[in-house]
Design a protein around this motif. Sequence first.
Motif, mmCIF file in Angstrom:
data_model
loop_
_atom_site.group_PDB
_atom_site.id
_atom_site.type_symbol
_atom_site.label_atom_id
_atom_site.label_comp_id
_atom_site.label_asym_id
_atom_site.label_seq_id
_atom_site.Cartn_x
_atom_site.Cartn_y
_atom_site.Cartn_z
ATOM 1 N N CYS A 297 -1.192 -0.827 9.442
ATOM 2 C CA CYS A 297 -0.637 -0.525 8.877
ATOM 3 C C CYS A 297 0.566 -0.784 8.044
ATOM 4 C CB CYS A 297 0.552 -0.529 9.961
ATOM 5 S SG CYS A 297 0.010 1.103 11.285
ATOM 6 N N TRP B 161 -2.190 7.834 19.684
ATOM 7 C CA TRP B 161 -0.932 7.532 19.081
ATOM 8 C C TRP B 161 -1.511 6.652 17.345
ATOM 9 C CZ3 TRP B 161 2.266 10.928 20.131
ATOM 10 C CH2 TRP B 161 2.324 11.492 21.691
ATOM 11 N N GLN B 162 -2.327 5.605 18.159
ATOM 12 C CA GLN B 162 -2.663 4.723 16.798
ATOM 13 C C GLN B 162 -3.633 4.991 15.781
ATOM 14 O OE1 GLN B 162 -3.749 0.896 18.764
ATOM 15 N NE2 GLN B 162 -1.477 0.543 19.431
ATOM 16 N N ILE C 299 -1.977 7.876 13.319
ATOM 17 C CA ILE C 299 -1.015 7.024 12.846
ATOM 18 C C ILE C 299 -1.770 6.169 11.381
ATOM 19 C CG2 ILE C 299 0.625 4.124 12.190
ATOM 20 C CD1 ILE C 299 1.571 5.175 14.851
#
Length: 322
Positions: free
Chosen positions: A8, A272-273, A276
Amino acid sequence: MKKFKILCLVFFTAIILAAVINLNTGFLSLHLQDFFQESANSQIAEIRINRVLAMLLAGISIPTSGFLMQEYFQNPLAGPDILGITSVASLSVAFYIFFSYQIPLPEFLQNSLLSLSAIIGGLLLMLVLISMSKRFQDKSYLIIFGFLVSAFAGAIVSLLQFYAENQSLKNYILWSFGANNMVTGNQIIVLSILIFIGLFICFKTIKPLIGNSLGSSYAQSLGVNLQQLKLLVIACSSLLSASVTAFLGPVLFIGIIVPHFCRLIYNPAKLWQQWILNMGLGMLIMLIFSIVAEKTLIPLNVISSVFGIPVILMMLLKENKT
């Protein structure tokens, strides 16, 4: 979890860097005050800001659409292009351009109606897909139906091009190339609202998708409403891809290749990861494509196709070996 945070951070840094390079890419060299103060080049600075914002929004929405479809259909080649959403949106634009060229309209109204026609086309197909999904128990049949719709839409567009006037044909070709420099501030606002709605629907589907990935029987035992999940996935994917197609033209294959790359880089159990990471990598790739388009003057759609087709071919060969 540590690897996810590092990825990220890397994506965030790369996105900021690519956005800055994008703002400084063009025929004229701009200064910092051009972006914050009134100057001779303020309008050019505004165009570049809108271009960057459009690429960020496209990088969020198209990979999200592809990610949802691939997770629901459990097929790495599923995407908004495969289900025919992009093709029908393009067909709607073709009808508008080819049949309205003799109607004198202000430029801002022409652009608005053009975008609206693409959104309406995508949403109409969404309703058809939702209706057909009730008839098909097997998920793969819906993909086949989308492929047939895409082929049919392409054939109609070719027929319209054959009989079109020179100017209307030129307008459609320019739109189909993906004109990321033509997006205005008002269009950015509308696009942002549509994408926000799509992301909200996507947020509602992530948890049921986790259960669905473990099998239909297990998902039902967890209380997942499979019919509602199918409707949400189709509605979300249609809205996200049709809205981007409306304002940027048909940006192809990004919805397929970005989720594939994300799974190669990092494939966590938590969707979810993965979602993203898809948005992060999507924004980065779209910004890079925009820079290449400005440097080479090659249309955005051509760049995405040249990049996407070899990747999809490699995916097919990999699947065949497996």
